[in-house]
Design a protein around this motif. Structure first.
Motif, mmCIF file in Angstrom:
data_model
loop_
_atom_site.group_PDB
_atom_site.id
_atom_site.type_symbol
_atom_site.label_atom_id
_atom_site.label_comp_id
_atom_site.label_asym_id
_atom_site.label_seq_id
_atom_site.Cartn_x
_atom_site.Cartn_y
_atom_site.Cartn_z
ATOM 1 N N VAL A 92 31.595 39.872 34.768
ATOM 2 C CA VAL A 92 32.552 40.959 35.022
ATOM 3 C C VAL A 92 31.886 42.312 34.762
ATOM 4 C CG1 VAL A 92 34.728 42.009 34.255
ATOM 5 C CG2 VAL A 92 34.578 39.528 34.565
ATOM 6 N N PHE A 93 31.105 42.394 33.682
ATOM 7 C CA PHE A 93 30.401 43.656 33.373
ATOM 8 C C PHE A 93 29.521 44.079 34.547
ATOM 9 C CE2 PHE A 93 26.384 45.558 31.901
ATOM 10 C CZ PHE A 93 26.864 46.752 31.393
ATOM 11 N N ARG A 94 28.760 43.117 35.076
ATOM 12 C CA ARG A 94 27.863 43.455 36.197
ATOM 13 C C ARG A 94 28.660 43.909 37.418
ATOM 14 N NH1 ARG A 94 24.963 39.063 34.231
ATOM 15 N NH2 ARG A 94 25.996 37.647 35.675
ATOM 16 N N VAL A 127 36.822 42.384 42.470
ATOM 17 C CA VAL A 127 36.017 41.638 41.483
ATOM 18 C C VAL A 127 36.673 40.290 41.201
ATOM 19 C CG1 VAL A 127 35.227 41.620 39.075
ATOM 20 C CG2 VAL A 127 35.063 43.712 40.421
ATOM 21 N N ALA A 128 37.995 40.311 41.061
ATOM 22 C CA ALA A 128 38.730 39.072 40.772
ATOM 23 C C ALA A 128 38.526 38.050 41.887
ATOM 24 C CB ALA A 128 40.214 39.390 40.600
ATOM 25 N N THR A 129 38.627 38.504 43.125
ATOM 26 C CA THR A 129 38.452 37.594 44.262
ATOM 27 C C THR A 129 37.046 37.001 44.257
ATOM 28 O OG1 THR A 129 39.979 38.940 45.533
ATOM 29 C CG2 THR A 129 38.570 37.449 46.784
ATOM 30 N N ARG A 130 36.066 37.864 44.041
ATOM 31 C CA ARG A 130 34.674 37.400 44.093
ATOM 32 C C ARG A 130 34.354 36.410 42.974
ATOM 33 N NH1 ARG A 130 30.320 41.693 43.084
ATOM 34 N NH2 ARG A 130 31.838 42.956 44.144
ATOM 35 N N LEU A 131 34.917 36.652 41.782
ATOM 36 C CA LEU A 131 34.583 35.800 40.642
ATOM 37 C C LEU A 131 35.561 34.641 40.454
ATOM 38 C CD1 LEU A 131 33.543 38.525 38.021
ATOM 39 C CD2 LEU A 131 32.072 37.198 39.548
ATOM 40 N N GLY A 132 36.576 34.573 41.314
ATOM 41 C CA GLY A 132 37.541 33.484 41.206
ATOM 42 C C GLY A 132 38.429 33.612 39.987
ATOM 43 N N LEU A 133 38.749 34.844 39.609
ATOM 44 C CA LEU A 133 39.634 35.083 38.460
ATOM 45 C C LEU A 133 40.868 35.822 38.956
ATOM 46 C CD1 LEU A 133 36.923 36.525 36.026
ATOM 47 C CD2 LEU A 133 37.911 34.240 35.904
ATOM 48 N N SER A 134 41.877 35.887 38.099
ATOM 49 C CA SER A 134 43.029 36.717 38.460
ATOM 50 C C SER A 134 42.687 38.177 38.139
ATOM 51 C CB SER A 134 44.257 36.289 37.658
ATOM 52 O OG SER A 134 44.076 36.627 36.297
ATOM 53 N N GLU A 135 43.367 39.080 38.823
ATOM 54 C CA GLU A 135 43.105 40.495 38.575
ATOM 55 C C GLU A 135 43.445 40.849 37.122
ATOM 56 O OE1 GLU A 135 44.911 43.067 41.440
ATOM 57 O OE2 GLU A 135 44.439 44.873 40.305
#
Lengths: 191, 142
Positions: free
Chosen positions: A144-146, A160-168
């Motif tokens: 997330v930092f990167r 970022v959430a979409t790319r990392l597969g996390l919720s916003e």
């Protein structure tokens, strides 16, 4: 390796700017202006004052380049230094107490070219602690930092959430945790 | 706003330039009159600046690993070149070039320091002290 690539590109941009390329200047300002304003806010300036000082700093650097007085361009350090001098000067003229600017110390320290302006502002030890805090983040927090702080383009939390597969919401939470850890590292006592 | 002060979330979003224009203006108007919130923004700005400064630095760890790998490969190549010289037979054989001649003519070039070091001096100083360099040295023929 995003950062080195960006640095190399930055070097090319800097060389072009020193040759008077206005597009290169626009790109450099766009890349570095936020850090200049953050440095001023960190010294206690109000947002409007910080914005004006940053704009004036860029204008003076451009002017110096056009008059052939600029041999090197280390950014954002040079712009931060210039902006702080402008802020100090404005405070003197207005005969106001330099609330958090620590005028004399800032002038002496920032004039020291052996340290970057950010290092001087943040303090080398404190900045090193911030580095260590970032280095100790978990793998998911590092990702997330990167995505939020390192990568160009400044993606939104949703992207970022979409790319990392996390919720916003989870991305926001992790960014808050990162800030809290770095804040805590900055607040530690020296020695 | 909470008790007429800015929420931490608003301050973070303001510094991240993630607020809509209206919210940004309202935040700046408030900061123009509230020294308590301005002090909090100042503190948060320092954190944000630290994060961006660290983020802008190249990752030293990976640089060190790459450099070690390149140096290791270069030394291995140099060692292999040395082994080839040994296997070519005695240097006194007039048909064979001596190692010195090979070096002088550049037919088998030893690695130059400038070939091995591609990072700047500052980065070299940041190499962790635990960095290991594996060099393969061929054993001499009995």
């Amino acid at each position: 390796m995003k950062a080195p690539a960006r640095q190399a590109n930055g070097d090319v941009l800097t060389a072009r700017a020193l040759r008077g390329d206005s597009d290169a200047w626009a790109e450099l300002i766009q890349r570095n202006d936020r850090r200049v304003r953050l440095a001023l806010l960190a010294r206690g300036l109000a947002p409007e004052e910080a914005r004006e000082c940053a704009q004036e700093a860029w204008a003076r650097l451009l002017d110096r380049e056009r008059r052939g007085e600029l041999r090197e361009l280390r950014l954002p350090g040079l712009a931060i230094t210039q902006a702080i001098f402008i802020a100090l000067d404005a405070r003197r003229r207005a005969a106001r107490a330099p609330v958090l600017l620590h005028a004399a110390a800032a002038e002496l320290e920032i004039a020291d070219s052996s340290a970057s302006a950010e290092e001087t502002l943040l303090g080398k030890r404190r900045l090193e602690r911030a580095r260590q805090a970032v280095g100790m983040l978990s793998a998911s927090m590092q990702a997330v930092f990167r995505a939020v702080f390192v990568e160009a383009g400044r993606p939104s939390y949703a992207q970022v959430a979409t790319r990392l597969g996390l919720s916003e919401q989870r991305v926001k939470q992790i960014v808050c945790e990162i800030r809290a850890q770095v804040r805590s590292a900055l607040d530690q006592e020296d020695g | 706003m909470d008790d007429d002060h800015l929420d931490d979330e608003i301050i973070d979003a303001y510094l991240a330039e993630a607020l809509e224009d209206g919210a940004r203006r309202a935040t700046e108007v408030h900061l123009g009159t509230c020294t308590a919130c301005l002090a909090r923004v100042s503190r948060a700005a320092e954190t944000e600046l630290a994060l961006l400064t660290v983020a802008a630095e190249p990752p030293p760890r990976r640089t060190a690993i790459v450099r070690r790998t390149v140096v290791g490969v270069a030394f291995a190549m140099a060692a292999a070149a040395g082994l080839a010289i040994v296997l070519r037979g005695p240097a006194s054989d007039p048909a064979q070039p001596t190692p010195a001649a090979i070096e002088a003519t550049g037919s088998i070039e030893p690695p130059q320091a400038s070939d091995l070091v591609f990072a700047d001096a500052e980065e070299q100083l940041q190499l962790p002290s635990s960095a290991e360099l594996v060099v393969f040295v061929p054993e001499a023929e009995p």
